[in-house]
Write an enzyme that holds these catalytic residues in place. Structure first.
Site, PDB file in Angstrom:
ATOM      1  N   ARG A  51       0.799  -1.225   0.000  1.00  0.00           N
ATOM      2  CA  ARG A  51       0.000   0.000   0.000  1.00  0.00           C
ATOM      3  C   ARG A  51       0.831   1.273   0.000  1.00  0.00           C
ATOM      4  NH1 ARG A  51      -2.883  -3.536   1.897  1.00  0.00           N
ATOM      5  NH2 ARG A  51      -0.983  -4.079   2.928  1.00  0.00           N
ATOM      6  N   THR A  52       1.746   1.364   0.964  1.00  0.00           N
ATOM      7  CA  THR A  52       2.383   2.657   1.157  1.00  0.00           C
ATOM      8  C   THR A  52       3.182   3.046  -0.084  1.00  0.00           C
ATOM      9  OG1 THR A  52       2.441   2.208   3.511  1.00  0.00           O
ATOM     10  CG2 THR A  52       3.802   4.021   2.742  1.00  0.00           C
ATOM     11  N   LYS A  80      25.504  -3.255  -0.480  1.00  0.00           N
ATOM     12  CA  LYS A  80      26.973  -3.214  -0.551  1.00  0.00           C
ATOM     13  C   LYS A  80      27.548  -2.474   0.645  1.00  0.00           C
ATOM     14  CE  LYS A  80      26.811  -2.600  -5.587  1.00  0.00           C
ATOM     15  NZ  LYS A  80      27.099  -1.596  -6.630  1.00  0.00           N
ATOM     16  N   ARG A 101      11.071   4.173   3.566  1.00  0.00           N
ATOM     17  CA  ARG A 101      10.725   3.213   4.631  1.00  0.00           C
ATOM     18  C   ARG A 101      11.985   2.435   4.980  1.00  0.00           C
ATOM     19  NH1 ARG A 101       5.646  -0.808   4.691  1.00  0.00           N
ATOM     20  NH2 ARG A 101       4.740   1.176   5.276  1.00  0.00           N
ATOM     21  N   HIS A 129       4.839   6.203  11.690  1.00  0.00           N
ATOM     22  CA  HIS A 129       4.353   6.037  10.309  1.00  0.00           C
ATOM     23  C   HIS A 129       3.395   7.197  10.016  1.00  0.00           C
ATOM     24  CE1 HIS A 129       3.130   4.364   6.602  1.00  0.00           C
ATOM     25  NE2 HIS A 129       2.892   3.114   6.958  1.00  0.00           N
TER      26      HIS A 129
HETATM   27  C1  NCD Z   1       1.481  -0.827   8.345  1.00  0.00           C
HETATM   28  C2  NCD Z   1       2.980  -0.644   8.496  1.00  0.00           C
HETATM   29  O1  NCD Z   1       3.733  -0.870   7.561  1.00  0.00           O
HETATM   30  O2  NCD Z   1       3.345  -0.231   9.588  1.00  0.00           O
HETATM   31  N1  NCD Z   1       1.108  -1.019   7.024  1.00  0.00           N
HETATM   32  C3  NCD Z   1       0.861   0.085   6.256  1.00  0.00           C
HETATM   33  O3  NCD Z   1       1.737   0.843   5.936  1.00  0.00           O
HETATM   34  N2  NCD Z   1      -0.415   0.325   5.924  1.00  0.00           N
HETATM   35  C4  NCD Z   1       0.903  -1.809   9.271  1.00  0.00           C
HETATM   36  C5  NCD Z   1       1.451  -3.193   9.304  1.00  0.00           C
HETATM   37  O4  NCD Z   1       2.383  -3.536   8.583  1.00  0.00           O
HETATM   38  O5  NCD Z   1       0.917  -3.966  10.099  1.00  0.00           O
END
Ligand code: NCD
Length: 302
Positions: A51-52, A80, A101, A129
């Site tokens: 999703r993200t 590396k 991320r 997040h």
């Molecule tokens: C979440 C995350 O990555 O923290 N997912 C997301 O980005 N919607 C929640 C999860 O992974 O449980």
């Protein structure tokens, strides 16, 4: 040049502004279709994501911009031994904005300190997040019509669930908000989160019993037990099915309570709940794209 690493870096009035821009994008998408022409977003994901990452990319394309993306962390120079600081400087030469991320808490902050373009934290370890929180806030605004005077229940892995930490941090700024923290004893929210609530005198209770508190809640925010942050498989297997939301359990809930989940769901919400009009988790996904569009526009000063 401004980055967003923690949701608190956005003031309450900036949140309101992002929510109204997102609502305007929903109503008038054509107005925004060319706003980012000639601009590039780099998505640097050193941890799995569906999703993200895709919602950042969809957001940039819907603004008329372009996207640079690494196939995976394993195929990047991080494998590396390149530092986050160096990667950030390098990507600054190619792109206009970064969404990052990383499994290490604080890595996007290090990137922001070394990049010459804005960096958005797309999830750092078990910490924060902020853009999931923006998705959650737009959902709350559209479904409940307010951020104040709400009783918000968080259920599941409150220790490692970064979306929980960021949403608490955003919601604690509104009047009359109460938190009900529902988890096994091993997965309660970290002390630093509780200290902040105590310091500000924000009411919260901790419990292991979802059924008992269900009737009080305006929002039930379910979470997945974060397997990848566990040190041992045995604990994960013991704790993963602590809470499974079913239509029967929802019988005690308010008729206008909403059920949220950042997704991915494993088995903490039975699929039978999807048909309940109170289920909002797929709406959160769509709202996340609009809020990311609003945030990209803001950080690029467009
Ligand atoms: C979440 C995350 O990555 O923290 N997912 C997301 O980005 N919607 C929640 C999860 O992974 O449980």
């Amino acid at each position: 040049m401004r980055s967003v690493i923690d949701i608190k870096e956005l003031s309450v009035s900036e949140i309101d502004e992002l929510v109204s821009v997102a609502k305007d994008i929903i109503a008038n998408p054509e107005k925004y279709a060319h706003k980012c022409e000639g601009k590039k977003l780099a998505t640097l994901f050193f941890e799995p994501s569906t999703r993200t990452r895709l919602s950042f990319e969809a957001a940039m394309y819907e603004l008329g911009g372009n996207v640079l993306s690494m196939a995976s962390a394993a195929s990047s120079s991080a494998s590396k031994g390149e530092s986050v600081a160096d990667t950030a400087q390098v990507i600054s030469c190619y792109a206009d904005i970064i969404a990052m991320r990383h499994p290490k808490e604080g890595a996007p902050m290090v990137a922001a300190m070394n990049a010459s373009i804005p960096v958005i934290n797309a999830g750092d370890g078990g910490h924060n997040h902020p853009t999931q929180t923006l998705a959650d806030l737009l959902t709350i605004s559209r479904e409940k019509g307010r951020f104040d005077n709400l009783t918000v229940g968080f259920c599941g892995d409150l220790k490692f669930g970064r979306t929980v930490h960021s949403l608490i941090s955003a919601m604690e700024r509104y009047e009359g908000v109460k938190f009900v923290l529902i988890s096994p004893d091993e997965l309660t929210v970290p002390d630093y989160v509780k200290r902040e609530l105590d310091k500000k005198g924000i009411p919260y209770v901790e419990t292991t019993d979802l059924t008992a508190v269900m009737p009080e809640l305006d929002i039930l925010y379910m979470t997945r037990v974060q397997q990848e942050r566990f040190f041992n498989e045995e604990d994960y297997l013991r704790l993963r099915d602590s809470y499974i939301l079913t239509p029967e359990k929802l019988e005690n809930a308010k008729s206008d309570m909403i059920v949220m989940h950042p997704l991915p769901r494993v088995n903490e919400i039975s699929v039978a709940v999807d048909r309940d009009p109170r289920a909002c988790y797929f709406k959160q996904v769509l709202n996340g794209k609009y809020m990311r569009m609003a945030l990209i526009l803001k950080l690029l000063g467009l």
